[in-house]
Design a protein around this motif. Structure first.
Motif, PDB file in Angstrom:
ATOM      1  N   PHE A   1       0.811  -1.212   0.000  1.00  0.00           N
ATOM      2  CA  PHE A   1       0.000   0.000   0.000  1.00  0.00           C
ATOM      3  C   PHE A   1       0.848   1.267   0.000  1.00  0.00           C
ATOM      4  CE2 PHE A   1      -3.465  -2.853   1.009  1.00  0.00           C
ATOM      5  CZ  PHE A   1      -4.488  -2.294   0.257  1.00  0.00           C
ATOM      6  N   SER A   2       2.023   1.233   0.581  1.00  0.00           N
ATOM      7  CA  SER A   2       2.879   2.420   0.526  1.00  0.00           C
ATOM      8  C   SER A   2       3.388   2.643  -0.895  1.00  0.00           C
ATOM      9  CB  SER A   2       4.035   2.292   1.512  1.00  0.00           C
ATOM     10  OG  SER A   2       4.860   1.205   1.172  1.00  0.00           O
TER      11      SER A   2
ATOM     12  N   LEU B   1       1.822   1.607  -3.618  1.00  0.00           N
ATOM     13  CA  LEU B   1       0.645   2.029  -4.375  1.00  0.00           C
ATOM     14  C   LEU B   1       0.301   3.492  -4.110  1.00  0.00           C
ATOM     15  CD1 LEU B   1      -1.684  -1.087  -4.114  1.00  0.00           C
ATOM     16  CD2 LEU B   1      -0.397  -0.294  -6.090  1.00  0.00           C
ATOM     17  N   GLY B   2       0.501   3.943  -2.877  1.00  0.00           N
ATOM     18  CA  GLY B   2       0.244   5.347  -2.554  1.00  0.00           C
ATOM     19  C   GLY B   2       1.161   6.284  -3.324  1.00  0.00           C
TER      20      GLY B   2
ATOM     21  N   PHE C   1       2.660   5.528  -6.114  1.00  0.00           N
ATOM     22  CA  PHE C   1       2.287   5.393  -7.516  1.00  0.00           C
ATOM     23  C   PHE C   1       1.060   6.247  -7.830  1.00  0.00           C
ATOM     24  CE2 PHE C   1       0.228   2.965 -11.019  1.00  0.00           C
ATOM     25  CZ  PHE C   1       1.220   3.137 -11.961  1.00  0.00           C
ATOM     26  N   TRP C   2       0.104   6.269  -6.923  1.00  0.00           N
ATOM     27  CA  TRP C   2      -1.096   7.082  -7.117  1.00  0.00           C
ATOM     28  C   TRP C   2      -0.756   8.571  -7.135  1.00  0.00           C
ATOM     29  CZ3 TRP C   2      -5.577   6.621  -9.105  1.00  0.00           C
ATOM     30  CH2 TRP C   2      -6.560   7.571  -8.872  1.00  0.00           C
ATOM     31  N   VAL C   3       0.114   8.995  -6.270  1.00  0.00           N
ATOM     32  CA  VAL C   3       0.551  10.397  -6.276  1.00  0.00           C
ATOM     33  C   VAL C   3       1.228  10.731  -7.604  1.00  0.00           C
ATOM     34  CG1 VAL C   3       2.159  12.028  -5.215  1.00  0.00           C
ATOM     35  CG2 VAL C   3       0.682  10.630  -3.782  1.00  0.00           C
TER      36      VAL C   3
ATOM     37  N   ILE D   1       0.605   9.350 -10.490  1.00  0.00           N
ATOM     38  CA  ILE D   1      -0.466   9.460 -11.488  1.00  0.00           C
ATOM     39  C   ILE D   1      -1.155  10.820 -11.386  1.00  0.00           C
ATOM     40  CG2 ILE D   1      -2.771   8.597 -12.101  1.00  0.00           C
ATOM     41  CD1 ILE D   1      -1.739   5.796 -11.446  1.00  0.00           C
ATOM     42  N   MET D   2      -1.455  11.249 -10.162  1.00  0.00           N
ATOM     43  CA  MET D   2      -2.139  12.536  -9.987  1.00  0.00           C
ATOM     44  C   MET D   2      -1.261  13.707 -10.458  1.00  0.00           C
ATOM     45  SD  MET D   2      -5.013  11.625  -8.975  1.00  0.00           S
ATOM     46  CE  MET D   2      -5.845  13.047  -8.363  1.00  0.00           C
TER      47      MET D   2
END
Length: 103
Positions: free
Chosen positions: A81-82, A84-85, A87-89, A91-92
């Motif tokens: 999850f860290s 993925l977090g 990675f999500w940042v 993407i944003m």
């Protein structure tokens, strides 16, 4: 005013040195990687320098995740999850840059 380190025993000072070694070396590595990134960005030695800069940033993120956030000592689910977090940042930020650059 007395020096607080002078009151420590030799064993305590050795323990303090061992505990501070990793954060200090991580900080120095991050500074060195930042210097590499700034130098590459300022000089532009070749056209595809952005690929190397992204690799340097990826190493910096990995250092922060593994050492500063101590994710290396966490269970696998927390590690997932860290990552993925972050990675999500990414993407944003990419979507935001796409919006700004497309206007």
């Amino acid at each position: 005013m007395r020096n607080p380190l002078a009151t420590l025993s030799a064993e305590d000072r050795a323990l303090l040195r061992r505990r501070l070694r990793t954060p200090v070396l991580t900080f120095l590595a991050l500074l060195a990687l930042l210097a590499v990134n700034v130098t590459l960005g300022a000089t532009l030695p070749f056209p595809q320098v952005w690929v190397v800069e992204l690799l340097v940033v990826a190493v910096m993120v990995a250092l922060i995740l593994l050492v500063s956030m101590e994710v290396i000592h966490e269970p696998p689910l927390v590690r997932l999850f860290s990552v993925l977090g972050f990675f999500w940042v990414a993407i944003m930020i990419g979507m935001t840059l796409t919006d700004y650059l497309a206007r």
